[in-house]
Write an enzyme that holds these catalytic residues in place. Structure first.
Site, PDB file in Angstrom:
ATOM      1  N   VAL A   1       0.823  -1.207   0.000  1.00 44.34           N
ATOM      2  CA  VAL A   1       0.000   0.000   0.000  1.00 44.34           C
ATOM      3  C   VAL A   1       0.861   1.262   0.000  1.00 44.34           C
ATOM      4  CG1 VAL A   1      -1.974  -1.135   1.064  1.00 44.34           C
ATOM      5  CG2 VAL A   1      -0.253  -0.076   2.532  1.00 44.34           C
TER       6      VAL A   1
ATOM      7  N   HIS B   1      -4.244  -3.922  -3.147  1.00 44.67           N
ATOM      8  CA  HIS B   1      -4.816  -3.802  -1.802  1.00 44.67           C
ATOM      9  C   HIS B   1      -5.007  -2.358  -1.362  1.00 44.67           C
ATOM     10  CE1 HIS B   1      -3.208  -8.124  -0.921  1.00 44.67           C
ATOM     11  NE2 HIS B   1      -4.324  -8.115  -1.620  1.00 44.67           N
TER      12      HIS B   1
ATOM     13  N   THR C   1       7.006 -11.742  -1.938  1.00 46.39           N
ATOM     14  CA  THR C   1       5.666 -12.108  -1.502  1.00 46.39           C
ATOM     15  C   THR C   1       5.624 -13.594  -1.222  1.00 46.39           C
ATOM     16  OG1 THR C   1       3.330 -12.287  -2.138  1.00 46.39           O
ATOM     17  CG2 THR C   1       4.926 -12.195  -3.932  1.00 46.39           C
ATOM     18  N   SER C   2       4.928 -13.974  -0.164  1.00 46.98           N
ATOM     19  CA  SER C   2       4.870 -15.384   0.233  1.00 46.98           C
ATOM     20  C   SER C   2       4.024 -16.211  -0.717  1.00 46.98           C
ATOM     21  CB  SER C   2       4.279 -15.493   1.637  1.00 46.98           C
ATOM     22  OG  SER C   2       2.939 -15.038   1.637  1.00 46.98           O
TER      23      SER C   2
ATOM     24  N   ALA D   1      15.021  -8.315  -1.847  1.00 41.31           N
ATOM     25  CA  ALA D   1      14.734  -7.544  -3.065  1.00 41.31           C
ATOM     26  C   ALA D   1      15.832  -6.537  -3.381  1.00 41.31           C
ATOM     27  CB  ALA D   1      13.383  -6.838  -2.933  1.00 41.31           C
TER      28      ALA D   1
END
Length: 230
Positions: free
Chosen positions: A89, A105, A170-171, A214
């Site tokens: 976000v 999201h 991200t999982s 990352a």
């Protein structure tokens, strides 16, 4: 050769910029149970707590900066067509220079009416009594647990157009966002980058797993994509 690259990013993308999410610690987000601060039920029960929580996140984001991973993805746009679909976000992709970013999201710097379609930019504190033009309380423009993800069909369409898919930080455990990988065209290269990767190459013959943060791994991968396109 010019490729269409679609990038799915999650919490790990912004972790090196100092932003944490609930994924970091047993369902707690900055010390709060996520259902207290990220659900319609939590907002109905204690709106002041929820508004204050997002006010703190907004202040934190104003002090954060894009990391080397964000900057590398922005650089990639000079060589390939890049679309980013993020679960985050924050606005760090945009601040780094990425032009095509879809926020699945919602966004911290936006608020919306609790009862209508009105959405507006918002960088200050949001308080009880801050109303939309129709007189209804404003709330963070965040997709909370239990709410629909209105941009999911568009995200699926974008993923379906990819020549190469990058999944970063991200999982791939939070649905419906985790379902997006299944919209990728069969056989395209998929790169999955996470310090603790939990995807298996047995599920995808074309999957390369990169166990890196990352900010460390993305610049290296981007240089490779610039040089070779694969």
């Amino acid at each position: 050769m010019h490729k269409r690259i679609v990038v799915l990013t999650g919490a790990g993308m912004s972790a090196d910029s100092g932003l944490r999410t609930f994924r970091d610690a047993d369902g707690l987000w900055e010390g709060h149970d996520v259902m207290e601060v990220a659900s319609p039920h939590g907002f109905a029960r204690n709106p002041e707590l929820v508004l204050d929580f997002y006010n703190q996140r907004r202040k934190q984001l104003l002090e954060a900066s894009p990391n080397a991973g964000h900057q590398a993805l922005a650089k990639l746009e000079q060589y390939h067509s890049v679309s980013i679909i993020t679960q985050n976000v924050d606005d760090l992709h945009e601040r780094a220079g990425s032009k095509d970013v879809l926020h699945l999201h919602g966004e911290l710097f936006k608020v919306r009416s609790t009862r209508g379609p009105e959405v507006m930019e918002w960088r200050k504190d949001l308080l009880l009594g801050d109303l939309c033009s129709d007189g209804f309380q404003l709330r963070p423009d965040i997709v909370w647990f239990g709410e629909e993800v209105p941009l999911l069909p568009k995200a699926a369409e974008i993923t379906n157009s990819a020549d190469i898919l990058l999944i970063i930080g991200t999982s791939m455990q939070v649905y419906p966002a985790a379902s997006l990988v299944h919209y990728a065209p069969p056989g395209i290269p998929i790169f999955f980058m996470d310090p603790k990767p939990n995807m298996s190459s047995s599920n995808f013959s074309n999957l390369e797993i990169i166990p890196e943060r990352a900010a460390v791994g993305v610049p290296t991968l981007v240089e490779r994509l610039i040089d070779t396109g694969t």
